[in-house]
Write an enzyme that holds these catalytic residues in place. Structure first.
Site, short mmCIF file in Angstrom:
data_model
loop_
_atom_site.label_atom_id
_atom_site.label_comp_id
_atom_site.label_asym_id
_atom_site.label_seq_id
_atom_site.Cartn_x
_atom_site.Cartn_y
_atom_site.Cartn_z
N PHE A 129 0.84 -1.19 0.00
CA PHE A 129 0.00 0.00 0.00
C PHE A 129 0.87 1.24 0.00
O PHE A 129 1.73 1.41 0.87
CB PHE A 129 -0.92 0.01 1.23
CG PHE A 129 -1.86 1.18 1.26
CD1 PHE A 129 -2.94 1.25 0.40
CD2 PHE A 129 -1.66 2.22 2.15
CE1 PHE A 129 -3.80 2.33 0.41
CE2 PHE A 129 -2.52 3.31 2.19
CZ PHE A 129 -3.59 3.36 1.32
N GLY A 130 0.67 2.11 -1.00
CA GLY A 130 1.39 3.38 -1.10
C GLY A 130 0.46 4.54 -0.84
O GLY A 130 -0.66 4.56 -1.33
N TYR A 131 0.93 5.52 -0.07
CA TYR A 131 0.10 6.67 0.29
C TYR A 131 0.84 8.00 0.09
O TYR A 131 0.25 9.06 0.21
CB TYR A 131 -0.39 6.55 1.73
CG TYR A 131 0.74 6.40 2.73
CD1 TYR A 131 1.28 7.51 3.36
CD2 TYR A 131 1.27 5.16 3.03
CE1 TYR A 131 2.32 7.39 4.26
CE2 TYR A 131 2.30 5.02 3.92
CZ TYR A 131 2.82 6.13 4.55
OH TYR A 131 3.86 6.00 5.43
N GLY A 132 2.13 7.94 -0.17
CA GLY A 132 2.95 9.12 -0.42
C GLY A 132 3.73 8.88 -1.70
O GLY A 132 3.16 8.53 -2.73
N SER A 133 5.04 9.00 -1.63
CA SER A 133 5.86 8.85 -2.83
C SER A 133 5.80 7.45 -3.42
O SER A 133 6.06 7.28 -4.61
CB SER A 133 7.31 9.24 -2.55
OG SER A 133 7.89 8.39 -1.58
N GLU A 169 12.35 2.63 3.07
CA GLU A 169 11.41 3.19 4.05
C GLU A 169 11.91 3.12 5.50
O GLU A 169 11.47 3.90 6.33
CB GLU A 169 10.06 2.48 3.96
CG GLU A 169 9.39 2.60 2.61
CD GLU A 169 9.03 4.03 2.24
OE1 GLU A 169 8.60 4.79 3.12
OE2 GLU A 169 9.19 4.38 1.05
#
Length: 180
Positions: A11-15, A88
């Site tokens: 799950f990606g929410y920024g870059s 990350e």
């Protein structure tokens, strides 16, 4: 995490939404419940330094977050996980956990790797005021570039997804006004 024997969802929410940096089979818009996207992490590496921190997103408790879910084949899952750890978890500010996310086009639920902010970590910024966010973002510069580029990339990608986040739009406007 255990060795991967099945496909891995991330799950990606920024870059990660606009620059995942890993091979994937499919990308789907998704929603994670119980967490929201917020500028709650002082960046000491990618978008700032310990002496002059930037500010990056974390998934913090409460609400929901719309982002992107990437499906990585089982054959690439271990390699992808190692890449994401290096990217990350440079300062271990996130907890890498598996959480259910909803794929928005079908309503199906999949279990995805999510990077949740560790509230006990020294880089957890909590809920900063608007002016503090704008100042840190306008001044932040790290190994991955200017903090304002991180904000701009996320705002532009959210717009492409049809998401207008009033807070982020106002923040982008305030930060861009500070530019020379």
């Amino acid at each position: 995490m255990q060795p991967f024997t099945q496909d891995l969802w991330v799950f990606g929410y920024g870059s990660l939404m606009w620059r995942p940096g890993f091979e994937f089979e499919e990308r789907r818009e998704a929603r994670l419940y119980g967490y929201h996207r917020g500028f709650c992490v002082y960046s000491h590496v990618h978008r700032g330094t310990p002496e002059k921190p930037g500010l990056v997103f974390g998934l913090d408790r409460g609400g929901a977050c719309r982002g992107a879910a990437f499906r990585v084949t089982a054959e690439k899952a271990t390699e992808t996980y190692a890449y994401l750890q290096a990217r990350e978890q440079v300062t271990s500010v996130y907890l890498d956990v598996l959480r259910p996310v909803k794929l928005l086009d079908t309503g199906a639920r999949v279990t995805a790797l999510c990077f949740i902010v560790d509230r006990a970590h020294a880089q957890y910024a909590g809920k900063l005021g608007f002016e503090d966010q704008a100042r840190l973002i306008s001044e932040g510069q790290g190994q991955s570039g200017a903090n304002l580029d991180y904000l701009k990339g996320t705002v532009e990608h959210l717009r492409e997804m049809g998401i207008r986040d009033a807070h982020l739009e106002a923040l982008w406007h305030a930060v861009s006004q500070r530019l020379p």
